[in-house]
Enzyme design. Structure first.
Site, PDB file in Angstrom:
ATOM      1  CG  HIS A  72      -5.397  -3.346  -0.489  1.00  0.00           C
ATOM      2  ND1 HIS A  72      -5.223  -2.595  -1.687  1.00  0.00           N
ATOM      3  CD2 HIS A  72      -5.319  -2.633   0.711  1.00  0.00           C
ATOM      4  CE1 HIS A  72      -4.131  -1.771  -1.057  1.00  0.00           C
ATOM      5  NE2 HIS A  72      -4.248  -1.773   0.027  1.00  0.00           N
ATOM      6  CE1 TYR A  81      -4.432   7.594   0.248  1.00  0.00           C
ATOM      7  CE2 TYR A  81      -4.412   7.499   2.492  1.00  0.00           C
ATOM      8  CZ  TYR A  81      -4.601   6.862   1.310  1.00  0.00           C
ATOM      9  OH  TYR A  81      -4.591   5.339   1.648  1.00  0.00           O
ATOM     10  CG  ASP A 124      -2.079   0.976   1.024  1.00  0.00           C
ATOM     11  OD1 ASP A 124      -3.057   0.910   0.317  1.00  0.00           O
ATOM     12  OD2 ASP A 124      -1.885   1.887   1.790  1.00  0.00           O
TER      13      ASP A 124
END
Length: 251
Positions: free
Chosen positions: A226, A173, A75
């Site tokens: 994921h 982010y 990730d």
């Protein structure tokens, strides 16, 4: 071995992988990254720019007295790992990335596939405070629904309830528009593992990644979602060991 976790995980995400590596005789460094460790949550999104995250990884190697390490990332940890291998290849003996494709492949896929829809949450995370208030109370449920086992979902959600933790994690982010580091082609031996049922990262970016690796490369598609370190630990550890062995043989 330097193992880098993603969002909203911590070093325990590697609990199924690291013991296998240690039994094979490998030393494992498993840090809680910036924003995730209680003593390392600097305020403001600028403190989470990619160039600083890469510097953190190098600092871990320096503190351990290591010139190079085999790097593994999942990730967001994968994004750091791609950038580390591209910009500091002399510190990267080999690279294994789980789930996240090469950043340039991901960018290209935004206009060539439904990836823009899959990645829409990244734009939502740019808002101040609102994501924390909406995500915090539902995080454990959302993680379970995304395929993460219940025990890990509960653990990560609890960690994100620590003061400043969720904001620190989301600032990764929020720092994207401020980051100056651009990840170029990777020359080190690389393995990329992708789950075909990943809800966030689609096939097009996974397949395009090969065009951004100039060193020995292997792409492995798994029948998984994921959360590969948690749900496919044995398979991922085997891929890491294969890559480490291949890199050693090539030297």
């Amino acid at each position: 071995m330097l193992l880098l976790h993603g969002f909203p995980q911590d070093g325990t995400s590697w609990s199924g992988v690291a013991p296998v590596l240690r039994r094979a005789g490998l030393r494992t460094l498993v840090p809680d990254q910036r924003g995730y460790a209680s003593g390392a949550r600097p305020p403001g999104r600028r403190a989470y720019r990619l160039e600083l995250l890469v510097q953190d990884a190098v600092a871990v190697l320096d503190a351990a007295g290591l010139e190079r390490a085999h790097v593994v990332g999942h990730d967001w940890g994968g994004i750091v790992a791609w950038a580390l291998a591209a910009h500091r290849p002399e510190r990267t003996a080999s690279l294994t990335v789980a789930s996240v494709p090469h950043p340039r492949a991901l960018a290209r896929s935004l206009t060539r596939s439904p990836q823009a829809l899959r990645s829409a949450y990244v734009g939502a995370f740019q808002l101040p405070r609102l994501p924390e208030s909406l995500l915090g109370p539902r995080l454990e449920e959302l993680l379970r629904r995304s395929g993460l086992p219940a025990a890990q979902a509960a653990h990560y959600a609890a960690r994100m309830r620590e003061p400043g933790a969720l904001t620190g994690a989301l600032n990764w982010y929020r720092a994207l528009p401020l980051s100056r580091l651009r990840t170029g082609p990777v020359d080190v031996p690389t393995t990329y593992a992708w789950g075909a049922r990943d809800l966030a990262l689609g096939r097009r970016a996974a397949e395009l990644t090969a065009e951004h690796v100039r060193g020995p490369y292997r792409f492995v598609e798994l029948d998984a979602g994921h959360w590969l370190p948690e749900t496919r630990a044995a398979e991922l550890a085997e891929l890491v060991l294969e890559r480490v062995g291949g890199a050693a043989a090539a030297q």
